[in-house]
Design an enzyme around this catalytic site. Structure first.
Site, PDB file in Angstrom:
ATOM      1  N   PHE A 149      -1.247   5.322  -1.976  1.00 25.69           N
ATOM      2  CA  PHE A 149      -2.291   4.651  -3.091  1.00 25.69           C
ATOM      3  C   PHE A 149      -3.485   4.131  -2.701  1.00 25.69           C
ATOM      4  CE2 PHE A 149      -0.236   0.765  -2.771  1.00 25.69           C
ATOM      5  CZ  PHE A 149      -1.091  -0.290  -2.746  1.00 25.69           C
ATOM      6  N   LYS A 173       1.170  15.639  -1.640  1.00 23.53           N
ATOM      7  CA  LYS A 173       1.672  15.149  -2.849  1.00 23.53           C
ATOM      8  C   LYS A 173       1.265  13.815  -2.788  1.00 23.53           C
ATOM      9  CE  LYS A 173       4.282  11.986  -3.674  1.00 23.53           C
ATOM     10  NZ  LYS A 173       4.155  10.998  -4.500  1.00 23.53           N
ATOM     11  N   GLU A 176       1.222   8.717  -7.190  1.00 25.14           N
ATOM     12  CA  GLU A 176       1.036   8.864  -8.742  1.00 25.14           C
ATOM     13  C   GLU A 176       0.416   7.906  -9.253  1.00 25.14           C
ATOM     14  OE1 GLU A 176       5.137   7.283  -7.780  1.00 25.14           O
ATOM     15  OE2 GLU A 176       3.833   8.714  -6.818  1.00 25.14           O
ATOM     16  N   ARG A 177       0.107   6.858  -8.568  1.00 23.05           N
ATOM     17  CA  ARG A 177      -0.822   5.785  -9.157  1.00 23.05           C
ATOM     18  C   ARG A 177      -2.288   6.116  -9.268  1.00 23.05           C
ATOM     19  NH1 ARG A 177       1.955   1.114  -5.074  1.00 23.05           N
ATOM     20  NH2 ARG A 177       4.029   1.374  -5.959  1.00 23.05           N
ATOM     21  N   SER A 226       5.120   2.715   3.345  1.00 28.62           N
ATOM     22  CA  SER A 226       5.792   1.877   3.676  1.00 28.62           C
ATOM     23  C   SER A 226       6.858   2.050   4.990  1.00 28.62           C
ATOM     24  CB  SER A 226       6.827   1.124   2.662  1.00 28.62           C
ATOM     25  OG  SER A 226       7.567   1.850   2.099  1.00 28.62           O
ATOM     26  N   CYS A 281      -3.519  -0.915   5.367  1.00 29.93           N
ATOM     27  CA  CYS A 281      -2.344  -0.855   6.773  1.00 29.93           C
ATOM     28  C   CYS A 281      -3.226  -1.521   7.985  1.00 29.93           C
ATOM     29  CB  CYS A 281      -1.796   0.452   6.789  1.00 29.93           C
ATOM     30  SG  CYS A 281      -3.224   1.683   7.468  1.00 29.93           S
ATOM     31  N   GLU A 384       5.235  -7.862   5.409  1.00 25.82           N
ATOM     32  CA  GLU A 384       3.797  -7.163   5.058  1.00 25.82           C
ATOM     33  C   GLU A 384       3.570  -7.455   3.467  1.00 25.82           C
ATOM     34  OE1 GLU A 384       0.975  -3.187   5.599  1.00 25.82           O
ATOM     35  OE2 GLU A 384       3.414  -2.852   5.218  1.00 25.82           O
TER      36      GLU A 384
END
Length: 499
Positions: A149, A173, A176-177, A226, A281, A384
């Site tokens: 996202f 893909k 979805e957020r 993640s 990140c 994190e």
């Protein structure tokens, strides 16, 4: 309420699974759209469409494929404001940061326009008597990417631009957020001349991910997210014979030496620690000043800067420093970790827990936090946080400081601020982290170098973009050819050797 779609075979395709995810406005906490979640059957259909379209695209010469990317760059520049606004609306980034998201992806597309040069093979004339040898880089076929996202424009382009330049079809893909920008990118690619079916966007959750991982036709998977999910995708994809590159979590340290320009270091920490609400990140989340005096001077510089940060929605203007985090769950997790830091004994120098924004009380805004005197056994150091929380861990010596970064399980990015060339050179050579900044707080390489961390920040042996991308999205085939000048009688039954 808007119902979003997939993008399959060159057209927007409504979802058929009956499952949806809410797309939130993170500034208000309101649902603004519904994102369809693909079933295995929908993924299979997208793969079938891609597999039928890919051979003809691979047969197009690399220069003509590059021309599509050239046109795509023009369209990205044309629609930059439109893309940035859509990105900000779903993610919460400020408009300048959202435009930077698009720009960083665009730069990789520009690099991929050089595909003809990158796809050249090698040739050896007269490797043996009448024998020539040459190698070819050929497309894998149908490839796929699963993107996060926090960079809904940049990271998809980091994956699909080189994949498509190499002659592959690509199934994206996205998260979805915030799925709208990836759908817009697919439209622009086809406006640029890409044949239908070569770039497809299929929204989904774990069912869609697993369908991609287990489908025999999909040859490669790229992932950013993640570390636990990176480990899962890497293990599953490899077990199914796919080429896989996965990029996971991070805990990036910035070493501040006693001789550093403290104003420069403080400004760098503010931007690198709090930009995009810390949802990067490559964010600096740990400051490591060397020596008590250095630490005191750094904290003195940081506090007033942090207290002046402007937090608000992207609609409040370009002087907003950062916006909301992406979901209510993300906000709750950040607040949980902040409380853990307090409970475990870190000193909360700047407390953002009571931050409220009038008119946006239901939004996912998190005030800026600064911890001092944290230790490496604390959760706020180990985990994190992915939020606007900067943690200061004081080191007494340079060796202790570099040891903190080297001993941490993550190895994505790191930086050192110093005027001492010897210290900087030693740091760059010794540190076991993939991307290193010297007086640069966010050392994200430019498009013609490669991006990737070490340790538990990466799974796979090739980085993103740069030359590694062309290696990842192609296979090398080596041909040994002999055109004898005369016809010899009889066969040869011993292994060929150089004569």
């Amino acid at each position: 309420m808007q119902d979003l779609t997939h993008y399959i075979g060159g057209k927007h395709t409504p979802g058929t699974s009956g499952r949806f995810a809410d797309v939130m406005n993170p500034a208000t906490g309101e649902v603004q759209a519904r994102c369809p979640l693909a079933s295995t059957a929908e993924i299979d259909h997208a793969i079938d469409v891609a597999a039928k379209a890919q051979p003809a695209w691979a047969a197009v010469n690399p220069q003509r494929r590059a021309r599509v990317l050239m046109k795509f760059v023009d369209l990205l520049n044309r629609d930059m404001d439109k893309l940035a606004e859509a990105l900000s609306r779903e993610h919460g980034k400020t408009l300048p940061d959202a435009a930077g998201d698009v720009q960083r992806g665009l730069e990789v597309v520009e690099y991929c326009i050089g595909a003809p040069q990158m796809l050249k093979g090698d040739y050896t004339d007269s490797a043996g008597p009448g024998i020539d040898m040459y190698s070819m880089r050929q497309a894998l076929g149908v490839t796929a990417g699963i993107t996060p996202f926090n960079f809904p424009a940049m990271i998809p382009m980091w994956m699909f631009a080189p994949a498509i330049a190499c002659g592959n079809a690509f199934i994206l893909k996205p998260s979805e957020r915030d799925p709208s920008v990836p759908l817009m990118l697919a439209e622009l690619m086809e406006e640029a001349g890409l044949p239908a079916g070569i770039l497809q966007v299929v929204n989904g959750d774990k069912e869609a991910v697993d369908a991609l991982l287990h489908h025999d036709v999909v040859q490669s998977i790229g992932f950013v997210g993640s570390t636990p999910i990176a480990e899962y995708i890497y293990a599953t994809g490899c077990a199914n014979g796919k080429r896989v590159q996965c990029f996971g979590g991070a805990k990036n340290h910035m070493i501040v030496m006693p001789d550093a320009d403290m104003d420069q270091a403080a400004d760098a920490l503010i931007g690198a620690g709090y930009g995009a609400a810390g949802e990067r990140c490559m964010a600096i989340s740990v400051a490591v000043p060397v020596g008590e005096d250095t630490a005191d001077r750094l904290i003195e510089k940081l506090v007033p800067r942090i207290e002046k940060l402007k937090v608000g929605p992207y609609t409040s203007g370009n002087d907003v420093d950062y916006g909301p985090v992406v979901t209510a769950a993300a906000k709750a997790n950040i607040e949980r970790l902040v409380q853990t830091g307090i409970d475990q004994g870190a000193e909360l120098v700047v407390d953002g827990r009571d931050f409220k924004l009038q008119g946006y009380e239901d939004g996912y805004f998190v005030g800026p936090h600064l911890f001092d005197r944290a230790t490496k056994d604390m959760d706020i150091y180990q985990q994190e946080i992915f939020g606007p929380v900067l943690t200061c861990v004081r080191a007494q010596t340079y060796e202790e400081a570099i040891g903190l970064a080297m001993d941490h399980e993550y190895g994505n990015g790191t930086a050192i601020f110093t005027r001492d060339g010897d210290a900087a050179r030693d740091f760059a050579n010794r540190i076991n982290v993939g991307m290193v900044g010297i007086n640069v707080p966010i050392p994200v390489p430019l498009a013609y170098h490669t991006f990737g961390g070490w340790k538990k920040s990466v799974f796979g042996d090739l980085n993103q973009h740069g030359p590694d991308a062309f290696k990842f999205y192609t296979r090398t085939k080596t041909v040994t050819a002999r055109w004898p000048s005369g016809i010899k009688e009889g066969g040869e039954f011993s292994i060929p050797v150089m004569e």
